[in-house]
Design a protein around this motif. Structure first.
Motif: not given
Length: 343
Positions: A21-24, A52-56
């Motif tokens: 359930k990774v969301r924007s 649409g996620a912020h990713v590191i």
């Protein structure tokens, strides 16, 4: 030359993160160490972007506190570089989802519970690529394992028997039934891709466990070649007898120099119908964690060592996957002769 090694994995990781359930707009941290697979890091990073996620992508120094080789053992002791670094811990606590690509994970490290209490979801991934793809979970897997959890919660006794001679009685009071379904979709949830299993953490079990030919010893990733009998009293292994594998287990318990090495930990049954019992024989020991064996549909899985319900911290963690068992919870037979009763 272009490095296209992660292309085949991108779709699988994207589908996995959708199940998580990774969301924007969410924040995803891809955690790795120098020994992690670079194609997994790339695939997880790309999948998070596709959602649409912020990713590191965070790579921390390797090094486990466990006194044994890190060959995907399943002991989950964590990395010293995270255990001793509050900044790294704060990064993980601030994420909505952590994709844990470290070699051992943090399964039995208390710091993982701190991270989960912050609401972070964690999905641990370390098996071979085709193992992940073949065993990609389905959304309905969660409902099925929750049925098993509910059964354990309302029951008093689990009994495990086999034609080989296993006859174990397990007291379920206070055993905190849990599950793995292969994806982490709720805040504060840890899970393992791939995995579909029901388990509990009992304190008291009595009887005997007889390992038959073809049962699998993890983390050794070895098949049992001759029967091994373990006498169980009060949740502890009192005696081990049998052939070569009996000597292997006895030596492990002695060399661990750990008061909990002979104490039983979690136990339950597998529901992963796509799992392949032969996978352990088809890969090098450094290529897989062994979730095919741990979650194979109809298996009986039991372990030794760490026990979070009782507050036992231990590095002496074994998982032993057995075939051909009948598992009865109160008067409900959930596994019959190594086959799920539900088909």
């Amino acid at each position: 030359m272009f490095d296209l090694s992660s292309v085949d994995l991108l779709d699988a990781f994207t589908r996995e993160l959708h199940l998580c359930k990774v969301r924007s707009g969410e924040h995803v941290v891809v955690l790795s160490e120098p020994g992690s697979r670079g194609d997994y890091v790339a695939a997880a990073f790309g999948a998070a972007k596709a959602c649409g996620a912020h990713v590191i992508a965070a790579t921390v120094p390797g090094g486990s506190p466990a006194p044994m080789p890190s060959t995907h053992t399943g002991a989950g002791p964590g990395l010293v570089s995270v255990l001793n670094d509050s900044t790294a811990q704060d990064l993980l606590k601030s994420a909505d989802l952590v994709v844990d690509l470290t070699r051992e994970g943090f399964i039995h490290a208390p710091v993982q519970q701190e991270i989960l209490r912050a609401g972070t979801r964690i999905i641990f991934v370390c098996d071979a690529p085709d193992v992940l793809i073949r065993n990609l979970p389905k959304e309905g897997d969660k409902a099925e394992v929750l049925e098993g959890v509910d059964l354990l919660k309302r029951s008093s006794v689990m009994r495990v028997t086999s034609e080989a001679g296993t006859d174990l009685t397990v007291q379920l009071a206070g055993s905190k039934p849990e599950f793995q379904c292969g994806f982490a979709d709720d805040p504060g949830r840890w899970d393992h891709w791939p995995s579909t299993m029901v388990m509990c953490w009992p304190e008291i079990s009595d009887g005997q466990i007889v390992l038959a030919e073809g049962d699998i010893l993890l983390p050794f990733k070895e098949y049992v070649r001759s029967p091994v009998t373990l006498q169980i009293s009060g949740g502890h292994i009192e005696k081990v007898s049998g052939g070569a594998e009996a000597e292997l287990l006895s030596t492990f318990f002695e060399d661990a120099r750990d008061q909990w090495a002979r104490s039983l930990s979690h136990m339950g049954w597998g529901l992963m119908r796509t799992a392949d019992w032969f996978a352990t024989a088809m890969y090098g020991k450094d290529d897989l964690m062994g979730m095919d064996a741990r979650a194979f549909a109809g298996n009986f899985l039991w372990s030794t060592g760490p026990h979070p319900v009782l507050g036992r911290e231990s590095y002496a963690h074994l998982d032993i996957a057995m075939r051909g068992c009948t598992v009865t919870v109160d008067d409900v037979e959930v596994v019959t002769g190594g086959k799920l009763t539900g088909g």
